[in-house]
Design an enzyme around this catalytic site. Structure first.
Site, short mmCIF file in Angstrom:
data_model
loop_
_atom_site.label_atom_id
_atom_site.label_comp_id
_atom_site.label_asym_id
_atom_site.label_seq_id
_atom_site.Cartn_x
_atom_site.Cartn_y
_atom_site.Cartn_z
N ASN A 168 21.09 38.61 47.04
CA ASN A 168 21.50 39.19 48.31
C ASN A 168 20.61 38.69 49.45
O ASN A 168 20.65 39.23 50.55
CB ASN A 168 21.44 40.73 48.23
CG ASN A 168 22.54 41.30 47.35
OD1 ASN A 168 23.68 40.85 47.39
ND2 ASN A 168 22.20 42.29 46.53
N ASN A 169 19.81 37.66 49.16
CA ASN A 169 18.91 37.08 50.15
C ASN A 169 19.70 36.06 50.99
O ASN A 169 20.19 35.05 50.47
CB ASN A 169 17.74 36.39 49.43
CG ASN A 169 16.74 35.75 50.38
OD1 ASN A 169 17.10 34.94 51.22
ND2 ASN A 169 15.48 36.10 50.23
N LYS A 170 19.85 36.34 52.28
CA LYS A 170 20.69 35.50 53.14
C LYS A 170 20.22 34.05 53.18
O LYS A 170 21.02 33.13 53.18
CB LYS A 170 20.73 36.09 54.55
CG LYS A 170 21.48 37.42 54.63
CD LYS A 170 21.53 37.94 56.07
CE LYS A 170 22.29 39.26 56.14
NZ LYS A 170 22.33 39.79 57.52
N LYS A 226 18.52 32.38 50.87
CA LYS A 226 18.84 31.72 49.59
C LYS A 226 20.34 31.44 49.49
O LYS A 226 20.74 30.36 49.05
CB LYS A 226 18.43 32.61 48.42
CG LYS A 226 16.95 32.63 48.12
CD LYS A 226 16.70 33.43 46.84
CE LYS A 226 15.22 33.51 46.52
NZ LYS A 226 14.97 34.25 45.26
N ASP A 240 15.04 32.85 40.65
CA ASP A 240 13.81 33.56 40.97
C ASP A 240 12.83 32.51 41.44
O ASP A 240 12.63 31.48 40.77
CB ASP A 240 13.25 34.33 39.78
CG ASP A 240 12.25 35.39 40.24
OD1 ASP A 240 12.62 36.19 41.12
OD2 ASP A 240 11.11 35.42 39.74
#
Length: 207
Positions: free
Chosen positions: A17-19, A21, A79
């Protein structure tokens, strides 16, 4: 697990949910031109997994299994973080929440600079390495996750530089190029970054 099996499913969930990434992955997957829809987990209302592993590999697998279990689809998770040997490998797996608040890039960068102050010596660079581990699972209980890793070596600046990228990019200095990773275009970064390298290994695995 063969590539044919999960590719035939038609959908691959991106467990993030990391924009920042997600944007990088969308560009990288676009270059791969896979016959599959890559869907960020947020579009399926999947919240972040609890990352309680002790390594990048463990956390990547945890996130991939979490997304696969809820979606019922194959999933791939990243990760990643930055490791500074002089700090014993920190921030490492805690990179995104190094200063206490998950995803506060400015605070994380400031904490890293503060922690490095006692180690600063004139004309002696502080080495660092960005790490990316991708884990691909065909289903939540896949006994054989596929793992792809990328490593990007550089140094830690004394002050932030550049407006591009996210995370620790403004502090990550590339001496061979004379710029920080936050001074690179997205395309330039994707060619040589830790995430770009891991995705290259992923691409090669498809045959």
């Amino acid at each position: 697990m063969s590539a044919k099996n999960w590719l035939s499913r038609g959908t691959l969930v991106l467990a993030s949910n990391n924009k920042g990434k997600i944007t990088e992955f969308e560009n990288l997957f676009s270059e791969l031109q896979l016959p599959v829809n890559v869907i960020p987990q947020g579009q399926l209302n999947i919240e972040d997994a609890i990352e309680d592993g002790l390594s990048f590999v463990e956390n990547a697998i945890i996130k991939a299994r979490h997304a696969a279990k809820i979606s019922g689809q194959p999933a791939i998770a990243d990760d990643s973080g930055i490791c500074v040997p002089i700090l014993g490998g920190a921030p490492g797996i805690y990179s995104a929440r190094y200063a206490g608040e998950h995803g506060n890039d400015a605070a994380n960068n400031q904490k890293l600079l503060a922690d490095l102050l006692p180690f600063r010596q004139q004309n002696t660079p502080i080495q660092a390495m960005f790490v990316c581990v991708l884990a691909l699972v065909e289903h939540a209980e896949d006994p054989l996750p596929k793992i792809f890793q990328g490593f990007w070596h550089g140094e830690i600046l004394e002050h932030v530089r550049g407006e591009q990228g996210f995370g620790y990019d403004p502090l990550f200095w590339l001496p061979e190029l004379g710029i920080s990773s936050a001074e690179m275009s997205k395309a330039e970064k994707n060619k040589i970054s830790h995430r770009g390298q891991a995705m290259q290994h992923f691409r090669q695995s498809l045959g």
